[in-house]
Design a protein around this motif. Structure first.
Motif, PDB file in Angstrom:
ATOM      1  N   LEU A  10       0.965  -1.101  -0.056  1.00 28.58           N
ATOM      2  CA  LEU A  10      -0.027  -0.016   0.065  1.00 28.58           C
ATOM      3  C   LEU A  10       0.776   1.062  -0.108  1.00 28.58           C
ATOM      4  N   THR A  11       1.983   1.293   0.740  1.00 23.44           N
ATOM      5  CA  THR A  11       2.930   2.399   0.874  1.00 23.44           C
ATOM      6  C   THR A  11       3.698   2.626  -0.537  1.00 23.44           C
ATOM      7  N   ALA A  12       3.952   1.627  -1.280  1.00 25.65           N
ATOM      8  CA  ALA A  12       4.449   1.797  -2.440  1.00 25.65           C
ATOM      9  C   ALA A  12       3.431   2.580  -3.663  1.00 25.65           C
ATOM     10  N   ILE A  13       2.247   2.540  -3.392  1.00 21.40           N
ATOM     11  CA  ILE A  13       1.681   3.358  -4.317  1.00 21.40           C
ATOM     12  C   ILE A  13       1.956   4.797  -4.412  1.00 21.40           C
ATOM     13  N   ALA A  14       2.443   5.420  -2.920  1.00 25.63           N
ATOM     14  CA  ALA A  14       2.931   6.834  -2.905  1.00 25.63           C
ATOM     15  C   ALA A  14       4.032   6.992  -3.685  1.00 25.63           C
ATOM     16  N   PRO A  15       5.312   6.474  -3.684  1.00 22.18           N
ATOM     17  CA  PRO A  15       6.403   6.861  -4.225  1.00 22.18           C
ATOM     18  C   PRO A  15       6.326   6.640  -6.034  1.00 22.18           C
ATOM     19  N   VAL A  16       5.484   5.455  -6.255  1.00 19.16           N
ATOM     20  CA  VAL A  16       5.257   5.388  -7.867  1.00 19.16           C
ATOM     21  C   VAL A  16       4.296   6.409  -8.257  1.00 19.16           C
ATOM     22  N   ALA A  17       3.320   6.955  -7.464  1.00 17.86           N
ATOM     23  CA  ALA A  17       2.538   8.088  -7.978  1.00 17.86           C
ATOM     24  C   ALA A  17       3.414   9.578  -8.192  1.00 17.86           C
ATOM     25  N   TRP A  18       4.279   9.584  -7.154  1.00 14.50           N
ATOM     26  CA  TRP A  18       5.081  10.687  -7.345  1.00 14.50           C
ATOM     27  C   TRP A  18       6.132  10.833  -8.311  1.00 14.50           C
ATOM     28  N   LEU A  86      12.829  22.179 -13.967  1.00 15.94           N
ATOM     29  CA  LEU A  86      14.286  22.719 -14.113  1.00 15.94           C
ATOM     30  C   LEU A  86      15.176  21.278 -14.499  1.00 15.94           C
ATOM     31  N   LEU A  87      14.747  20.153 -14.231  1.00 12.69           N
ATOM     32  CA  LEU A  87      15.374  18.804 -14.272  1.00 12.69           C
ATOM     33  C   LEU A  87      14.715  17.984 -15.262  1.00 12.69           C
ATOM     34  N   PRO A  88      15.243  17.052 -16.141  1.00 10.98           N
ATOM     35  CA  PRO A  88      14.757  16.032 -16.475  1.00 10.98           C
ATOM     36  C   PRO A  88      13.812  15.119 -15.494  1.00 10.98           C
ATOM     37  N   THR A  89      12.897  14.425 -15.943  1.00 11.35           N
ATOM     38  CA  THR A  89      12.189  13.503 -15.308  1.00 11.35           C
ATOM     39  C   THR A  89      12.963  12.485 -14.251  1.00 11.35           C
ATOM     40  N   SER A  90      13.900  12.032 -14.924  1.00 11.69           N
ATOM     41  CA  SER A  90      14.627  10.869 -14.260  1.00 11.69           C
ATOM     42  C   SER A  90      15.734  11.568 -13.296  1.00 11.69           C
ATOM     43  N   THR A  91      16.040  12.442 -13.458  1.00 14.88           N
ATOM     44  CA  THR A  91      17.191  13.421 -12.568  1.00 14.88           C
ATOM     45  C   THR A  91      16.335  14.019 -11.225  1.00 14.88           C
ATOM     46  N   LEU A 241      12.156   4.670  -2.345  1.00 14.61           N
ATOM     47  CA  LEU A 241      13.228   4.533  -3.663  1.00 14.61           C
ATOM     48  C   LEU A 241      12.559   4.149  -4.931  1.00 14.61           C
ATOM     49  N   LEU A 242      11.320   3.692  -4.791  1.00 16.06           N
ATOM     50  CA  LEU A 242      10.697   3.447  -5.948  1.00 16.06           C
ATOM     51  C   LEU A 242      10.287   4.652  -6.779  1.00 16.06           C
ATOM     52  N   ASN A 243      10.267   6.035  -6.275  1.00 20.08           N
ATOM     53  CA  ASN A 243      10.282   7.369  -6.836  1.00 20.08           C
ATOM     54  C   ASN A 243      11.013   7.483  -8.006  1.00 20.08           C
ATOM     55  N   PRO A 244      12.327   7.402  -7.844  1.00 19.28           N
ATOM     56  CA  PRO A 244      13.324   7.417  -8.841  1.00 19.28           C
ATOM     57  C   PRO A 244      13.159   6.077  -9.921  1.00 19.28           C
ATOM     58  N   VAL A 245      13.057   5.028  -9.355  1.00 18.40           N
ATOM     59  CA  VAL A 245      12.760   4.127 -10.357  1.00 18.40           C
ATOM     60  C   VAL A 245      11.621   4.356 -11.564  1.00 18.40           C
ATOM     61  N   THR A 246      10.358   4.932 -10.731  1.00 13.78           N
ATOM     62  CA  THR A 246       9.252   5.148 -11.600  1.00 13.78           C
ATOM     63  C   THR A 246       9.678   6.312 -12.687  1.00 13.78           C
ATOM     64  N   GLY A 247      10.149   7.388 -12.077  1.00 12.16           N
ATOM     65  CA  GLY A 247      10.747   8.474 -12.840  1.00 12.16           C
ATOM     66  C   GLY A 247      11.924   8.192 -14.032  1.00 12.16           C
ATOM     67  N   VAL A 248      12.764   7.446 -13.742  1.00 10.39           N
ATOM     68  CA  VAL A 248      13.708   6.984 -14.939  1.00 10.39           C
ATOM     69  C   VAL A 248      12.937   6.280 -15.840  1.00 10.39           C
TER      70      VAL A 248
END
Length: 354
Positions: A10-18, A86-91, A241-248
């Protein structure tokens, strides 16, 4: 264990959405209005959750909502909005991956949650992956954008730990609604004073704001704060940490950003860091008995030559069927003998009689 895994999912929903929020903000929202962008993201989300929970702040939650709204919403949303432009999505999403270590240290200081070895190992591995993804890309890195993203990480980490400390016994949906509403209300007058009139929004921008408001804000923050309620801050931080994974991945698949070999290795290290910090079993599999079996030795007659003090007679006044003696600490103790001894006497009695 299964309950912890459900809370983690359930918590993982947040970083993926972010992680998706960086892409949506970068591609579809107006670039020159970070204050209005943050206010239009926070206030509608807070009002939706407030309508769902139907509760107003009470007591100390009036000022707590203002403090948490300032940290978790007002300042954080403005900095994230600026970093996304100011930054690319992944960065932009990768810089936020330093938050697990920050949350562990702050949780240790504020809520006495000492990070375990697995959490520290996961943070170290994840941070090494972050460095690979951040500093080996093909695009240039904007220093103001990195600073904005790093500041957002520090502010939100502090705000999230304060939320964990103050929210015990409070409905998660209600406290999330109060923070978002308070943060949005504080942003509106500042946005009007600094940016003037609100920006004109195209239909695409309105749809993008709808996604950011409902999914990347209302749903994501409710899931995140629920995880903080039921899991250790170190575990929640590593799930982040799933936040940057999703962004990249989103930046590569949709925005056409180039994913280098080193960035791929960094992505793998981030995932390993998340797995290292996952909740673990606290006991052996299938072990459900927590109390030892009662000993049956006290019901057995003493063997020949046994001199245990609990089997010694204390005198003729001892009732039939009772053994008495003195324990190790000097207190008088008595215990019932078996049914046969109560009726016919103990073996010691027969030996004394003969």
């Amino acid at each position: 264990m299964e309950a912890n895994m459900r809370w983690t999912a359930l918590t993982a929903i947040a970083p993926v959405a972010w992680g998706t929020n960086y892409f949506v903000t970068h591609e579809f929202l107006p670039a020159g209005s970070p204050l209005y962008g943050a206010a239009l993201r926070a206030l509608p989300a807070g009002l939706v959750l407030l309508a769902l929970c139907g509760r107003r702040p009470h007591g100390s939650w009036w000022w707590r909502s203002a403090v948490l709204g300032l940290l978790n919403v007002s300042v954080f949303f403005v900095l994230v909005y600026a970093a996304s432009q100011l930054l690319p999505t992944s960065t932009a999403s990768t810089v936020m991956a330093v938050s697990p270590l920050a949350m562990m240290l702050m949780a240790w200081a504020l809520v006495s949650e000492r990070p375990g070895r697995a959490h520290l190992a996961g943070a170290a591995v994840g941070l090494s992956g972050v460095c690979l993804m951040l500093f080996t890309g093909t695009a240039g890195v904007s220093v103001p954008g990195v600073l904005a993203s790093a500041a957002a990480m520090l502010v939100s980490s502090f705000g999230h730990i304060l939320t964990k400390r103050w929210s015990a016994g409070t409905d998660v949906l209600a406290s999330t609604a109060w923070q978002l509403t308070a943060g949005g209300l504080m942003l509106l007058p500042v946005a009007a004073a600094v940016e003037g009139a609100p920006p004109a929004l195209s239909p695409t921008a309105l749809l993008a704001f709808g996604y950011v408001t409902l999914i990347a804000t209302a749903l994501a923050f409710a899931a995140w704060f629920t995880g903080l309620r039921h899991l250790a801050a170190g575990t929640v931080g590593l799930v982040g940490l799933l936040n940057p994974v999703t962004g990249v991945l989103l930046g590569t698949a949709v925005a056409g950003e180039v994913l280098t070999v080193r960035q791929s290795c960094g992505l793998a290290l981030v995932l390993v860091g998340v797995l290292l910090g996952r909740p673990r079993r606290t006991g052996r599999r299938g072990r459900t008995r927590t109390t030892p079996r009662p000993s049956t030795r006290s019901a057995l007659p003493p063997q020949r030559g046994e001199t245990s003090s609990r089997y010694r007679r204390t005198g003729p006044n001892t009732p039939p069927g009772i053994r008495s003696g003195t324990s190790a600490d000097g207190t008088h103790t008595a215990s019932a003998t078996s049914r046969g001894e109560a009726a016919h006497g103990s073996p010691d009695t027969h030996r004394q009689a003969t």
